[in-house]
Write a protein that holds these residues in place. Sequence first.
Motif, PDB file in Angstrom:
ATOM      1  N   GLU A  10       0.824  -1.201   0.000  1.00  0.00           N
ATOM      2  CA  GLU A  10       0.000   0.000   0.000  1.00  0.00           C
ATOM      3  C   GLU A  10       0.861   1.254   0.000  1.00  0.00           C
ATOM      4  O   GLU A  10       0.568   2.226  -0.686  1.00  0.00           O
ATOM      5  N   GLN A  34     -11.469  -5.628   1.562  1.00  0.00           N
ATOM      6  CA  GLN A  34     -10.648  -4.435   1.383  1.00  0.00           C
ATOM      7  C   GLN A  34     -11.396  -3.371   0.591  1.00  0.00           C
ATOM      8  O   GLN A  34     -12.090  -3.684  -0.369  1.00  0.00           O
ATOM      9  N   ASN A  35     -11.202  -2.115   0.985  1.00  0.00           N
ATOM     10  CA  ASN A  35     -11.786  -1.007   0.226  1.00  0.00           C
ATOM     11  C   ASN A  35     -10.749  -0.265  -0.586  1.00  0.00           C
ATOM     12  O   ASN A  35     -11.088   0.521  -1.453  1.00  0.00           O
ATOM     13  N   ASN A  36      -9.488  -0.501  -0.241  1.00  0.00           N
ATOM     14  CA  ASN A  36      -8.394   0.161  -0.937  1.00  0.00           C
ATOM     15  C   ASN A  36      -7.891  -0.789  -2.015  1.00  0.00           C
ATOM     16  O   ASN A  36      -7.586  -1.952  -1.733  1.00  0.00           O
ATOM     17  N   LYS A  77      -5.146  -0.977  -3.679  1.00  0.00           N
ATOM     18  CA  LYS A  77      -3.780  -1.486  -3.547  1.00  0.00           C
ATOM     19  C   LYS A  77      -3.730  -2.612  -2.517  1.00  0.00           C
ATOM     20  O   LYS A  77      -3.026  -3.606  -2.690  1.00  0.00           O
ATOM     21  N   ARG A  78      -4.481  -2.445  -1.420  1.00  0.00           N
ATOM     22  CA  ARG A  78      -4.510  -3.523  -0.424  1.00  0.00           C
ATOM     23  C   ARG A  78      -5.200  -4.752  -0.979  1.00  0.00           C
ATOM     24  O   ARG A  78      -4.791  -5.888  -0.723  1.00  0.00           O
ATOM     25  N   GLY A 126      -4.703   6.539  -9.935  1.00  0.00           N
ATOM     26  CA  GLY A 126      -4.387   7.091  -8.626  1.00  0.00           C
ATOM     27  C   GLY A 126      -3.409   8.237  -8.686  1.00  0.00           C
ATOM     28  O   GLY A 126      -3.460   9.144  -7.886  1.00  0.00           O
ATOM     29  N   GLU A 177      -1.735   9.281  -2.121  1.00  0.00           N
ATOM     30  CA  GLU A 177      -2.817   8.433  -1.648  1.00  0.00           C
ATOM     31  C   GLU A 177      -4.118   8.697  -2.398  1.00  0.00           C
ATOM     32  O   GLU A 177      -5.157   8.161  -2.036  1.00  0.00           O
ATOM     33  N   VAL A 196      -7.209   5.837  -4.582  1.00  0.00           N
ATOM     34  CA  VAL A 196      -6.839   4.428  -4.495  1.00  0.00           C
ATOM     35  C   VAL A 196      -7.957   3.604  -3.866  1.00  0.00           C
ATOM     36  O   VAL A 196      -7.788   2.419  -3.636  1.00  0.00           O
ATOM     37  N   MET A 197      -9.109   4.228  -3.599  1.00  0.00           N
ATOM     38  CA  MET A 197     -10.213   3.442  -3.053  1.00  0.00           C
ATOM     39  C   MET A 197     -11.006   2.816  -4.190  1.00  0.00           C
ATOM     40  O   MET A 197     -10.981   3.292  -5.323  1.00  0.00           O
TER      41      MET A 197
END
Lengths: 169, 481
Positions: free
Chosen positions: B234, B293-295, B297-298, B348, B352, B355-356
């Motif tokens: 992330e 996950q909501n992100n 990248k995660r 993105g 940050e 990225v969601m």
Amino acid sequence: MKEVIFYALGAITLVSAFLVIFLRRPIHNVLFMITTMIGLAGLFLTLQAEFVAMVQLIVYAGAVMVLFLFVVTLLNLDEIQLPPDSSTIRWWVGAGFAIAVAILIFPALVAFLPGAEPKSLTADPTATVSNTAIIAKELFTTYLLPFEIASVLLLAAIIGSVVLVKKKY
Amino acid sequence: MIPIPEVDLGGILPALVLCVGGLIVMVAGSFIPKRAVAFSAIVSLVAVLVAFAVNSPLRMMNRQAFSGLISLDPYSWFCNVLLLIAAGITVLTSVRYLTDDGQELYEYFALLLFATAGMMFMVSANHILVIFIGLETLSISVYVLAGLMPTSPKSREAGLKYLILGGFSSAIFLYGAAFLYGVAGSLSLPAIAKVLQTGAGGKTALVGMGLLLVGFSFKVAAVPFHMWTPDVYEGAPTPLTGYMSVAVKAAAFAVFVRVFFAALGPLQVDWTQILWVLAVLTMVLGNVAALVQNNIKRMLAYSSIAHAGYLIVGMVAGKEAGTSAMLYYLLAYTFTNLGAFGVVALVGRKGEANVMLDDYRGLAASNPVLALAMSIFLFSLAGIPPTAGFMGKFTIFYAAVKAGYIWLVIIGVLTSAVSVFYYFRVVMKMYMEVPEKTPAALQFGPAMILALGIAAVGVMYIGIFPTTYLDLATESVKTLF
């Protein structure tokens, strides 16, 4: 005689290692870390590994630990006394984990004890060439390639450390 | 009298070319402050292409160089090709990201080239010492790259976390190597195999094997050694996250396979059992954790953990069928994941922002081609035909069924059915939902378009015409056994 030296050095190393963990002042931790390193260097000497012993002294006890000392003194950490660890659970978890690893590794280590196996891994004490000379020769003939790759490794590390602290922004 | 060492530069030329490229980037970058990134990217691309060209003779070789430390064989050739593709696409996707806010971080490319060179030494190594030095070269470069973004605390955190945990794993790896040295009296892979074949070693060899397994599992992010992955993926710069999830994983798996089949082959019965458990844990935890996950990248980080699980299934299946399936899978995964992370980097941009998962709402309306490309990558990750990801999963599971691991395959298929859910959620958001406010227009650079184009075409092409690549993979692993 040899046994006495071995056990003395082993005791120094182990006791210092315990003190590194349990003392609560950073400067004491660093100083006992140095004693641990010196004890280890002595143990290497009893195995006729004089090159490793010297590297241990120069690189670890000398260079690395001096850096630690600089950090401690420059940040005035030497006056700090950490409070006793309040979490006893953490203590027990750590101790349990250490014992578990020791039990796991010990059967394997027993195989290396003298008498357990005929093959001895220590250097021949009657050898005429010092093992420093052997290491040097091997390093520049058989192990030339890894020696050269290590230069790329160090270059990447230097570039990396410079990039990370560079203040251009 | 010291004998003149045998030097065979031809065999390691691809890695040398990358090192020279890195040096040129470092020297030239300091003289042209204005357009350093653009220039470095071009130099890196040229280096990668030249390395690609000088790598091709390796395919016909089957010999050892540098007193048996390096093995030049089709397996090294295939892995080098994989790594060079990954490096090339990463260079293309990184340009925009690095120039976005006027910081000329040209050192990025030098470190990227050094990391790739380290990996190439590692995958062709025939000796644990060379493996370790290659591993450290790649790790140190990647630690720095992960923490490179000066204005992002998350990137710094990622770098530090990866450094500390990676240091631990290297130490564990080295400890295992020391045990094997104690057993065999040598770190050369064939020598270790020879000693283990006689049944010597006993528990010591098993402890050594276990410690090496932990070291490798950390590098490929297999559960339970995956803790660092989501945070590091992330925080790291997005194009680099793609590179880590593809190249670092491919290199680590390539060495994992070589060491465990070429040196620890006599212990196969023991390590197959451990890997069976690891594969199940990795597939289940990776896919289930990705669901919540909501992100993005995660989510892709957990998805890459899950993919490590599928690859371990290939190792469990073992021998030629399993390992050649792994190589094909890695090739498919290289294109797919680099493409997916390229899209994430494009949407993105810096830091940050965006990225969601919700930031992907309505992407199909504003950028239909980009949404289509992202859908292709996600379909491939989920394993939907006719993409490369489907063929990859199919060959791995087929090899495992043939080897008799029915339950493992059932678990694998079930978890990949779960994975369809979270991949499709992104597709649904792109096509079915409407954003709350109009997003800013995306800035396509030529390099990014080229990278995404290569990735998308690659995913479709090797998915629809897999035979050539499957044959290449089969041919490449022959020398291992």
